[in-house]
Design an enzyme around this catalytic site. Sequence first.
Site, PDB file in Angstrom:
ATOM      1  N   LYS A  15     -22.266 -25.219  -4.224  1.00 39.28           N
ATOM      2  CA  LYS A  15     -23.526 -25.548  -3.544  1.00 39.28           C
ATOM      3  C   LYS A  15     -24.524 -26.141  -4.532  1.00 39.28           C
ATOM      4  CE  LYS A  15     -27.035 -23.533  -0.445  1.00 39.28           C
ATOM      5  NZ  LYS A  15     -27.780 -24.745  -0.334  1.00 39.28           N
ATOM      6  N   ASN A  73     -30.887 -37.825   3.459  1.00 37.11           N
ATOM      7  CA  ASN A  73     -29.648 -37.529   2.726  1.00 37.11           C
ATOM      8  C   ASN A  73     -28.591 -38.616   2.926  1.00 37.11           C
ATOM      9  OD1 ASN A  73     -31.082 -35.232   2.268  1.00 37.11           O
ATOM     10  ND2 ASN A  73     -29.692 -33.844   3.341  1.00 37.11           N
ATOM     11  N   GLU A 121     -37.802 -26.884  -6.368  1.00 38.68           N
ATOM     12  CA  GLU A 121     -36.864 -25.927  -6.968  1.00 38.68           C
ATOM     13  C   GLU A 121     -36.039 -26.572  -8.080  1.00 38.68           C
ATOM     14  OE1 GLU A 121     -35.643 -22.825  -3.619  1.00 38.68           O
ATOM     15  OE2 GLU A 121     -35.123 -24.850  -3.016  1.00 38.68           O
TER      16      GLU A 121
HETATM   17  O1  KPL Z   1     -29.500 -27.547   1.014  1.00 39.00           O
HETATM   18  C1  KPL Z   1     -29.948 -28.667   1.221  1.00 39.00           C
HETATM   19  C2  KPL Z   1     -31.373 -28.857   0.900  1.00 39.00           C
HETATM   20  O2  KPL Z   1     -31.984 -29.797   1.387  1.00 39.00           O
HETATM   21  O3  KPL Z   1     -31.902 -28.021   0.142  1.00 39.00           O
HETATM   22  C3  KPL Z   1     -29.052 -29.776   1.695  1.00 39.00           C
HETATM   23  C4  KPL Z   1     -27.663 -29.232   1.862  1.00 39.00           C
HETATM   24  C5  KPL Z   1     -29.047 -30.887   0.689  1.00 39.00           C
HETATM   25  C6  KPL Z   1     -29.419 -30.282   3.055  1.00 39.00           C
HETATM   26  O4  KPL Z   1     -30.564 -31.037   3.095  1.00 39.00           O
END
Ligand code: KPL
Length: 292
Positions: free
Chosen positions: A177, A195, A259
Amino acid sequence: MDVVVFGAGSLGSLVGGLLALEHRVTLVGRDPHVRRVREAGLRMEGAVEGIVRPAADTAPPPRADLAVVTVKAFDTDDAGRKLAACDLDAALSLQNGLGNEETLAEHLDAPVLAGACTYGARLLEPGRVECTGVGEIALGPREGGRSALADRVGTAFERAGLVTVVADDMPRRQWEKLAVNAGINAPTALARVPNGALPDGPARETMRAAAREVARAARRRGVDLPDETALASVERVAGDTARNTSSMRRDVERGRRTEVDRINGVVAGDDAPVNATLAALVRAWERERGLR
Ligand code: KPL
């Protein structure tokens, strides 16, 4: 089960709302959202529809069986401090980035499970959350392996209708992830694109290189994450969430801190020049706005 969801943002509200279909839930977040939920309930829209009436407050209750932590990674320390006042049997982190479970464990007496969530959520206005995609919640012991606690929490989530996998390989899943977030979040935030603009656009190689560097950093730490797995994953998620605004792009557009430290920043010092550059650019943006 008595569940406190700490962090009633978009994901926390959605997960808390779904859990409230079956369990006693307290959403902890900020006004005016929690006030609205207290007064009129939480309306869920999109892929999941309904109104639920969880308890909602700005501070955690004195006791709960489980705390589900959904705050931004940089607020984890504060969440741990506040949850320490709550008598808990267990906690589960459903946050972006690495290291959140360790931070929570420093403050809590209860065991902390690791989690990874691919549900999509958007807060439309106070009291209204949209489910933009039914994903999956993977959870398990943070050091890997199985535990009776993880099985119990998994069963509780499934009973509430959440698509849940109790996993014995959470460290690998979290690094995978991380590769996805490293490849998608900073590039979409810097370019202000959805995205889906990444896989076939000019930033494709940036996305792939960032994910590849994370896979290499994972292997250096003994986590079995081949380049091909990380690359397939980042391309699949960018395609599956093509119309989504990534959480980092949303933070940047709202002028909020991101983050990045817990995503690209985790591997920036690891001979990972693409992640180091992405982290430096996002940090420069944050510094310019007085956010760090
Ligand atoms: O987890 C995500 C995020 O935006 O923080 C994704 C998987 C990239 C989906 O937008």
